[in-house]
Design a protein around this motif. Sequence first.
Motif, mmCIF file in Angstrom:
data_model
loop_
_atom_site.group_PDB
_atom_site.id
_atom_site.type_symbol
_atom_site.label_atom_id
_atom_site.label_comp_id
_atom_site.label_asym_id
_atom_site.label_seq_id
_atom_site.Cartn_x
_atom_site.Cartn_y
_atom_site.Cartn_z
ATOM 1 N N SER A 28 0.822 -1.208 0.000
ATOM 2 C CA SER A 28 0.000 0.000 0.000
ATOM 3 C C SER A 28 0.857 1.258 0.000
ATOM 4 C CB SER A 28 -0.933 0.006 1.202
ATOM 5 O OG SER A 28 -1.810 -1.083 1.144
ATOM 6 N N ALA A 29 1.957 1.227 0.739
ATOM 7 C CA ALA A 29 2.843 2.395 0.776
ATOM 8 C C ALA A 29 3.477 2.643 -0.585
ATOM 9 C CB ALA A 29 3.920 2.202 1.841
ATOM 10 N N MET A 30 3.911 1.592 -1.258
ATOM 11 C CA MET A 30 4.510 1.757 -2.581
ATOM 12 C C MET A 30 3.495 2.303 -3.581
ATOM 13 S SD MET A 30 7.649 1.036 -2.387
ATOM 14 C CE MET A 30 8.464 0.332 -3.766
ATOM 15 N N GLU A 31 2.272 1.805 -3.509
ATOM 16 C CA GLU A 31 1.231 2.295 -4.403
ATOM 17 C C GLU A 31 0.916 3.767 -4.115
ATOM 18 O OE1 GLU A 31 -3.410 1.377 -5.533
ATOM 19 O OE2 GLU A 31 -2.236 -0.146 -4.495
ATOM 20 N N ALA A 32 0.862 4.124 -2.840
ATOM 21 C CA ALA A 32 0.581 5.513 -2.474
ATOM 22 C C ALA A 32 1.709 6.440 -2.922
ATOM 23 C CB ALA A 32 0.377 5.632 -0.972
ATOM 24 N N MET A 33 2.958 5.992 -2.796
ATOM 25 C CA MET A 33 4.085 6.816 -3.240
ATOM 26 C C MET A 33 4.100 6.972 -4.756
ATOM 27 S SD MET A 33 7.316 5.879 -0.853
ATOM 28 C CE MET A 33 6.905 4.564 0.265
ATOM 29 N N ALA A 34 3.652 5.942 -5.463
ATOM 30 C CA ALA A 34 3.593 6.040 -6.916
ATOM 31 C C ALA A 34 2.509 7.022 -7.348
ATOM 32 C CB ALA A 34 3.326 4.669 -7.519
ATOM 33 N N ARG A 35 1.422 7.081 -6.600
ATOM 34 C CA ARG A 35 0.333 7.994 -6.944
ATOM 35 C C ARG A 35 0.645 9.437 -6.563
ATOM 36 N NH1 ARG A 35 -4.901 5.504 -7.803
ATOM 37 N NH2 ARG A 35 -4.679 3.249 -7.656
ATOM 38 N N GLN A 36 1.302 9.620 -5.411
ATOM 39 C CA GLN A 36 1.622 10.973 -4.934
ATOM 40 C C GLN A 36 3.079 11.036 -4.489
ATOM 41 O OE1 GLN A 36 -1.198 11.778 -1.829
ATOM 42 N NE2 GLN A 36 -2.725 12.498 -3.290
ATOM 43 N N PRO A 37 3.999 11.243 -5.413
ATOM 44 C CA PRO A 37 5.426 11.240 -5.051
ATOM 45 C C PRO A 37 5.812 12.344 -4.069
ATOM 46 C CG PRO A 37 5.137 11.212 -7.434
ATOM 47 C CD PRO A 37 3.791 11.387 -6.840
ATOM 48 N N GLU A 38 5.070 13.439 -4.049
ATOM 49 C CA GLU A 38 5.424 14.535 -3.142
ATOM 50 C C GLU A 38 5.167 14.192 -1.678
ATOM 51 O OE1 GLU A 38 1.163 15.104 -4.392
ATOM 52 O OE2 GLU A 38 3.025 14.715 -5.474
ATOM 53 N N MET A 39 4.384 13.162 -1.406
ATOM 54 C CA MET A 39 4.091 12.739 -0.036
ATOM 55 C C MET A 39 5.006 11.592 0.424
ATOM 56 S SD MET A 39 1.716 14.689 1.014
ATOM 57 C CE MET A 39 1.052 13.873 2.438
ATOM 58 N N HIS A 40 6.104 11.381 -0.279
ATOM 59 C CA HIS A 40 6.998 10.249 -0.025
ATOM 60 C C HIS A 40 7.431 10.164 1.429
ATOM 61 C CE1 HIS A 40 11.024 8.435 0.249
ATOM 62 N NE2 HIS A 40 10.546 7.565 -0.613
ATOM 63 N N GLY A 41 7.872 11.260 2.018
ATOM 64 C CA GLY A 41 8.384 11.241 3.389
ATOM 65 C C GLY A 41 7.332 10.868 4.422
ATOM 66 N N LYS A 42 6.148 11.454 4.301
ATOM 67 C CA LYS A 42 5.087 11.158 5.263
ATOM 68 C C LYS A 42 4.606 9.714 5.133
ATOM 69 C CE LYS A 42 3.222 15.752 5.934
ATOM 70 N NZ LYS A 42 2.027 16.598 5.906
ATOM 71 N N ILE A 43 4.482 9.245 3.907
ATOM 72 C CA ILE A 43 4.013 7.872 3.684
ATOM 73 C C ILE A 43 5.036 6.876 4.218
ATOM 74 C CG2 ILE A 43 3.457 6.162 1.910
ATOM 75 C CD1 ILE A 43 2.340 8.535 0.248
ATOM 76 N N GLN A 44 6.308 7.137 3.957
ATOM 77 C CA GLN A 44 7.350 6.218 4.405
ATOM 78 C C GLN A 44 7.427 6.155 5.926
ATOM 79 O OE1 GLN A 44 11.249 7.150 2.980
ATOM 80 N NE2 GLN A 44 12.066 5.146 3.536
ATOM 81 N N SER A 45 7.358 7.306 6.581
ATOM 82 C CA SER A 45 7.432 7.283 8.036
ATOM 83 C C SER A 45 6.198 6.611 8.639
ATOM 84 C CB SER A 45 7.602 8.699 8.587
ATOM 85 O OG SER A 45 6.492 9.501 8.237
ATOM 86 N N SER A 46 5.035 6.841 8.059
ATOM 87 C CA SER A 46 3.821 6.173 8.547
ATOM 88 C C SER A 46 3.913 4.666 8.359
ATOM 89 C CB SER A 46 2.594 6.712 7.822
ATOM 90 O OG SER A 46 2.398 8.063 8.113
ATOM 91 N N ALA A 47 4.444 4.240 7.221
ATOM 92 C CA ALA A 47 4.573 2.804 6.960
ATOM 93 C C ALA A 47 5.553 2.156 7.942
ATOM 94 C CB ALA A 47 5.029 2.567 5.524
ATOM 95 N N LEU A 48 6.635 2.840 8.267
ATOM 96 C CA LEU A 48 7.593 2.283 9.229
ATOM 97 C C LEU A 48 6.982 2.166 10.622
ATOM 98 C CD1 LEU A 48 10.902 4.042 8.146
ATOM 99 C CD2 LEU A 48 10.327 1.627 7.947
ATOM 100 N N ILE A 49 6.215 3.160 11.028
ATOM 101 C CA ILE A 49 5.557 3.095 12.334
ATOM 102 C C ILE A 49 4.542 1.961 12.369
ATOM 103 C CG2 ILE A 49 3.992 4.338 13.881
ATOM 104 C CD1 ILE A 49 5.490 6.909 12.999
ATOM 105 N N LEU A 50 3.759 1.829 11.311
ATOM 106 C CA LEU A 50 2.775 0.744 11.255
ATOM 107 C C LEU A 50 3.449 -0.623 11.250
ATOM 108 C CD1 LEU A 50 0.207 2.254 8.739
ATOM 109 C CD2 LEU A 50 -0.135 1.809 11.168
ATOM 110 N N ALA A 51 4.572 -0.750 10.546
ATOM 111 C CA ALA A 51 5.295 -2.025 10.541
ATOM 112 C C ALA A 51 5.810 -2.362 11.936
ATOM 113 C CB ALA A 51 6.448 -1.966 9.545
ATOM 114 N N ALA A 52 6.249 -1.355 12.673
ATOM 115 C CA ALA A 52 6.703 -1.591 14.049
ATOM 116 C C ALA A 52 5.544 -2.068 14.929
ATOM 117 C CB ALA A 52 7.325 -0.326 14.621
ATOM 118 N N PHE A 53 4.365 -1.488 14.741
ATOM 119 C CA PHE A 53 3.195 -1.923 15.505
ATOM 120 C C PHE A 53 2.824 -3.367 15.176
ATOM 121 C CE2 PHE A 53 1.593 2.680 15.975
ATOM 122 C CZ PHE A 53 2.228 2.808 17.196
#
Length: 67
Positions: A28-53
Amino acid sequence: MTITGIAAIGAGLAAIAAGIGIGKIGSSAMEAMARQPEMHGKIQSSALILAAFVEAVALFGVVASLI
């Protein structure tokens, strides 16, 4: 089947579920980054936090099944 075997099955299911969860987060994070590249940082940090959970819940499941 002994209680040890049942605990091993529970630990294995927790590990498999964690793998599936992290795979879905990554997909889902990769798909979201492909759709909105300008949100790369926020999506990546959210994905890392969710993976930790997900990993924390999986670890809890493994410990609970072995107790």
